[in-house]
Design a protein around this motif. Structure first.
Motif, short mmCIF file in Angstrom:
data_model
loop_
_atom_site.label_atom_id
_atom_site.label_comp_id
_atom_site.label_asym_id
_atom_site.label_seq_id
_atom_site.Cartn_x
_atom_site.Cartn_y
_atom_site.Cartn_z
N ASP A 138 0.86 -1.19 0.00
CA ASP A 138 0.00 0.00 0.00
C ASP A 138 0.89 1.24 0.00
OD1 ASP A 138 -1.85 1.98 0.36
OD2 ASP A 138 -2.73 1.17 2.20
N GLU A 140 0.57 4.35 -0.80
CA GLU A 140 0.04 5.61 -0.27
C GLU A 140 0.13 5.65 1.25
OE1 GLU A 140 -0.91 8.37 -1.63
OE2 GLU A 140 -0.62 7.73 -3.69
N THR A 141 -0.36 4.59 1.90
CA THR A 141 -0.31 4.53 3.36
C THR A 141 1.14 4.44 3.84
OG1 THR A 141 -2.44 3.40 3.41
CG2 THR A 141 -1.09 3.28 5.40
N SER A 144 2.92 7.78 3.75
CA SER A 144 2.53 8.64 4.87
C SER A 144 3.26 8.24 6.16
CB SER A 144 1.02 8.56 5.07
OG SER A 144 0.62 9.31 6.19
N HIS A 172 6.68 5.96 -7.48
CA HIS A 172 5.23 5.79 -7.34
C HIS A 172 4.49 7.05 -7.76
CE1 HIS A 172 1.36 4.57 -5.84
NE2 HIS A 172 1.34 5.57 -4.97
N LYS A 173 5.01 8.20 -7.30
CA LYS A 173 4.35 9.47 -7.60
C LYS A 173 4.89 10.14 -8.87
CE LYS A 173 1.75 10.23 -3.81
NZ LYS A 173 0.31 10.53 -3.85
#
Length: 232
Positions: A138, A140-141, A144, A172-173
């Motif tokens: 995951d 995104e998580t 963070s 990823h981004k």
């Protein structure tokens, strides 16, 4: 006359000594006895403590060589002192990661992280390992969580976390500019390990090559791609 004075002086000394012992002799003897008993007790405790440490270390080593190390390490950890308990759980989590059982590994890292008896460095490292594992499934998580670790100045692993953040931002981004900003922050750190510095510089060079072409693909503030005039 001189001999007489010497004898008087000696008699006075003996009298003072006698008065001292009459007043404080019991206290002096008691203090000396306490020191002797305390030294003996300390020596006995050290022997006992060394025996406990040896026995528990042997348990840990036996668990590591078991057929199912992870399960055995978790089982024996309940009977170990805090430092060895943390080490046993850490080794068990590593074994679970090797078996691709990330869910159970995350549980053990969380247990280490929440246990106030765990050594602080292990608690901080556990939070970093949890963020890395979560990021694999995951992003995104995980990103963070890694950013939280990276911004924690009390965490000695924050630069490693920031390196992971830079990689996620780039791959990823596709945000190579922000990735390079994170790498620049790492490179400004004092007493940076040589291996980490090399990785950060290598990635910075790589992302520097990617950044210009990425900027060309970024949409203007209006949110739409700029339309190129058609050739007549």
């Amino acid at each position: 006359m001189a001999n007489f004075l010497a004898e008087v002086d000696e008699a006075l000394k003996q009298e003072r000594v006698a008065r001292f012992w009459n007043s404080y002799g019991g206290f002096v003897l008691g203090t000396a006895l306490m020191i002797i008993l305390g030294t003996a007790a300390l020596s006995g405790y050290r022997v006992w403590d060394s025996g406990i440490k040896s026995a528990q270390t042997e348990k840990l080593l036996n668990a590591l060589s078991a057929e199912d190390p992870a399960s055995e390490l978790v089982a024996v950890s309940k009977d170990l002192r805090p430092g060895l308990k943390t080490l046993a759980l850490w080794q068990a989590a590593g074994e679970l990661v090797k078996k691709d059982d990330k869910a159970k590994a995350l549980e053990l890292y969380a247990q280490i992280n929440k246990d106030p008896a765990s050594p602080p460095d292990f608690r901080h490292l556990a939070s970093f390992q949890m963020a890395r594992l979560i990021a694999q499934s995951d992003p995104e998580t995980g990103l963070s969580l890694l950013e939280k670790v990276a911004n924690d100045v009390s965490n000695p692993w924050n630069n490693l976390a920031r390196l992971e953040v830079a990689v996620l931002q780039a791959h990823h981004k596709k945000n190579f500019k922000l990735a390079r900003e994170h790498l620049a922050t790492i490179l400004k750190s004092e007493s940076l390990p040589q291996s980490l510095e090399r990785k950060a510089r290598s990635l910075d060079m790589l992302y520097g090559l990617q950044e210009p072409q990425t900027q060309e693909d970024i949409a203007p503030a209006g949110g739409e791609q700029e339309q190129k005039p058609e050739k007549k």
